[in-house]
Design a protein around this motif. Structure first.
Motif, PDB file in Angstrom:
ATOM      1  N   ASN A 207      -2.385 -39.079  -4.258  1.00 48.54           N
ATOM      2  CA  ASN A 207      -3.291 -39.273  -3.140  1.00 48.54           C
ATOM      3  C   ASN A 207      -3.972 -40.647  -3.282  1.00 48.54           C
ATOM      4  O   ASN A 207      -4.921 -40.854  -2.531  1.00 48.54           O
ATOM      5  CB  ASN A 207      -4.352 -38.032  -2.699  1.00 48.54           C
ATOM      6  CG  ASN A 207      -4.819 -38.196  -1.398  1.00 48.54           C
ATOM      7  OD1 ASN A 207      -4.031 -38.522  -0.438  1.00 48.54           O
ATOM      8  ND2 ASN A 207      -5.936 -37.813  -1.075  1.00 48.54           N
ATOM      9  N   VAL A 208      -3.159 -41.556  -3.822  1.00 49.59           N
ATOM     10  CA  VAL A 208      -3.936 -43.156  -3.736  1.00 49.59           C
ATOM     11  C   VAL A 208      -2.902 -43.722  -2.900  1.00 49.59           C
ATOM     12  O   VAL A 208      -1.656 -44.183  -3.805  1.00 49.59           O
ATOM     13  CB  VAL A 208      -4.213 -43.675  -4.945  1.00 49.59           C
ATOM     14  CG1 VAL A 208      -4.481 -45.122  -4.913  1.00 49.59           C
ATOM     15  CG2 VAL A 208      -5.558 -42.673  -5.585  1.00 49.59           C
ATOM     16  N   ARG A 209      -2.792 -44.254  -2.039  1.00 45.15           N
ATOM     17  CA  ARG A 209      -1.832 -45.334  -1.238  1.00 45.15           C
ATOM     18  C   ARG A 209      -2.151 -46.811  -1.629  1.00 45.15           C
ATOM     19  O   ARG A 209      -3.427 -47.155  -1.638  1.00 45.15           O
ATOM     20  CB  ARG A 209      -1.769 -45.100   0.120  1.00 45.15           C
ATOM     21  CG  ARG A 209      -1.377 -43.568   0.597  1.00 45.15           C
ATOM     22  CD  ARG A 209      -1.292 -43.533   1.857  1.00 45.15           C
ATOM     23  NE  ARG A 209      -2.537 -43.445   2.619  1.00 45.15           N
ATOM     24  CZ  ARG A 209      -2.670 -44.483   3.316  1.00 45.15           C
ATOM     25  NH1 ARG A 209      -1.952 -45.528   3.734  1.00 45.15           N
ATOM     26  NH2 ARG A 209      -3.944 -44.725   4.083  1.00 45.15           N
ATOM     27  N   VAL A 210      -1.030 -47.497  -1.743  1.00 47.75           N
ATOM     28  CA  VAL A 210      -1.506 -49.175  -2.164  1.00 47.75           C
ATOM     29  C   VAL A 210      -0.388 -49.751  -1.308  1.00 47.75           C
ATOM     30  O   VAL A 210       1.016 -49.656  -1.556  1.00 47.75           O
ATOM     31  CB  VAL A 210      -1.334 -49.309  -3.554  1.00 47.75           C
ATOM     32  CG1 VAL A 210      -1.743 -50.803  -3.789  1.00 47.75           C
ATOM     33  CG2 VAL A 210      -2.151 -48.426  -4.431  1.00 47.75           C
ATOM     34  N   ASN A 211      -0.854 -50.751  -0.460  1.00 45.39           N
ATOM     35  CA  ASN A 211      -0.045 -51.418   0.295  1.00 45.39           C
ATOM     36  C   ASN A 211      -0.365 -53.058   0.187  1.00 45.39           C
ATOM     37  O   ASN A 211      -1.581 -53.239  -0.214  1.00 45.39           O
ATOM     38  CB  ASN A 211      -0.072 -51.012   1.727  1.00 45.39           C
ATOM     39  CG  ASN A 211       0.691 -49.647   2.086  1.00 45.39           C
ATOM     40  OD1 ASN A 211       1.591 -49.548   2.023  1.00 45.39           O
ATOM     41  ND2 ASN A 211      -0.229 -48.764   2.312  1.00 45.39           N
TER      42      ASN A 211
END
Length: 252
Positions: free
Chosen positions: A178-182
């Motif tokens: 549940n950690v998003r990186v963009n």
């Protein structure tokens, strides 16, 4: 309900430009905000703008190339606000305007430290804080120059390309937690960095804009809006993306 009601956001390079605009928009959307920068005067001005609009924020003087400073930045954020939900790792430098032959070791190391190592350092401490908060989202500032190199910007292009790769690797590593990186890939945008850059290259803002399909340079708010989207629940199924916000430069 505001997009970040009850949440905490951290912005590096938040004293001016895209970072300042993003910090203001986080606050407007209900977030409590940490503004981190090495520029104390302008950083505190950003805090003043947030507080004047009724928001809550703190300024932490941070050298993002310093492991101790970055660790303290995240720790103080969690100590003050109790959690970390969103981070915009935006601090950076255009580097020197040289080719690979003329670039000095000192300039290479400085640009790598500010543009690439700092992003790794920030994520190294931000991600554990987010995991402890139940998850979160990160946006790292790269540049459309990673896809469209310009002459005499070898170190800048190399580091911003590295940010894209680092972003994708981090996204893959933590997608199941549940950690998003963009990554944000800004095109020419009216910021102090661009203004300094146009002076160094002897080019006007109009000249930058004329080379884009939309015929103009961008505004900080246009970048900030995309950061808000990418760190909010509106993009809950988006991770590992390098998002160009560049007036169509990516089409060339």
């Amino acid at each position: 309900m505001p997009l970040f009601e009850g949440k905490v956001a951290l912005v590096t390079g938040g004293a001016t430009g895209i970072g300042r605009e993003t910090a203001l928009r986080y606050a407007a959307q209900g977030a409590r905000v940490t503004v981190a920068d090495i520029n104390e005067d302008e950083g505190r001005n950003t805090i003043g703008m947030i507080e004047a609009a009724g928001g809550e924020a703190i300024f932490i003087r941070t050298d993002v190339t310093s492991p101790a400073d970055v660790e303290a930045m995240v720790a103080r954020t969690v100590e003050r606000f109790g959690r970390l939900d969103a981070a915009f790792n935006n601090a950076g430098t255009p580097g020197g305007f040289t080719n690979v032959v003329d670039c000095t070791m000192a300039e290479w190391e400085r640009t790598v430290a500010l543009n690439l190592t700092s992003v790794w350092l920030c994520m190294k401490h931000e991600i554990p804080a987010m995991l402890a908060s139940g998850g979160g989202a990160i946006v790292n500032t790269a540049s459309e120059a990673a896809n469209h190199p310009a002459p005499h910007m070898a170190t800048y292009v190399a580091t911003k390309s590295g940010v894209v790769g680092l972003t994708r690797s981090a996204a893959l590593d933590f997608a199941g937690q549940n950690v998003r990186v963009n990554a944000l890939l800004p095109g020419p945008t009216v910021t102090p960095m661009l203004l300094r850059g146009t002076q160094g290259l002897d080019r006007s803002l109009e000249a930058f804009g004329a080379g884009l399909p939309m015929g103009r340079v961008g505004q900080p708010r246009e970048q900030a809006d995309v950061v808000i989207f990418l760190t909010s629940e509106m993009s809950s199924f988006v991770t590992g993306m390098a998002v160009s916000v560049d007036g169509g430069l990516n089409l060339r």
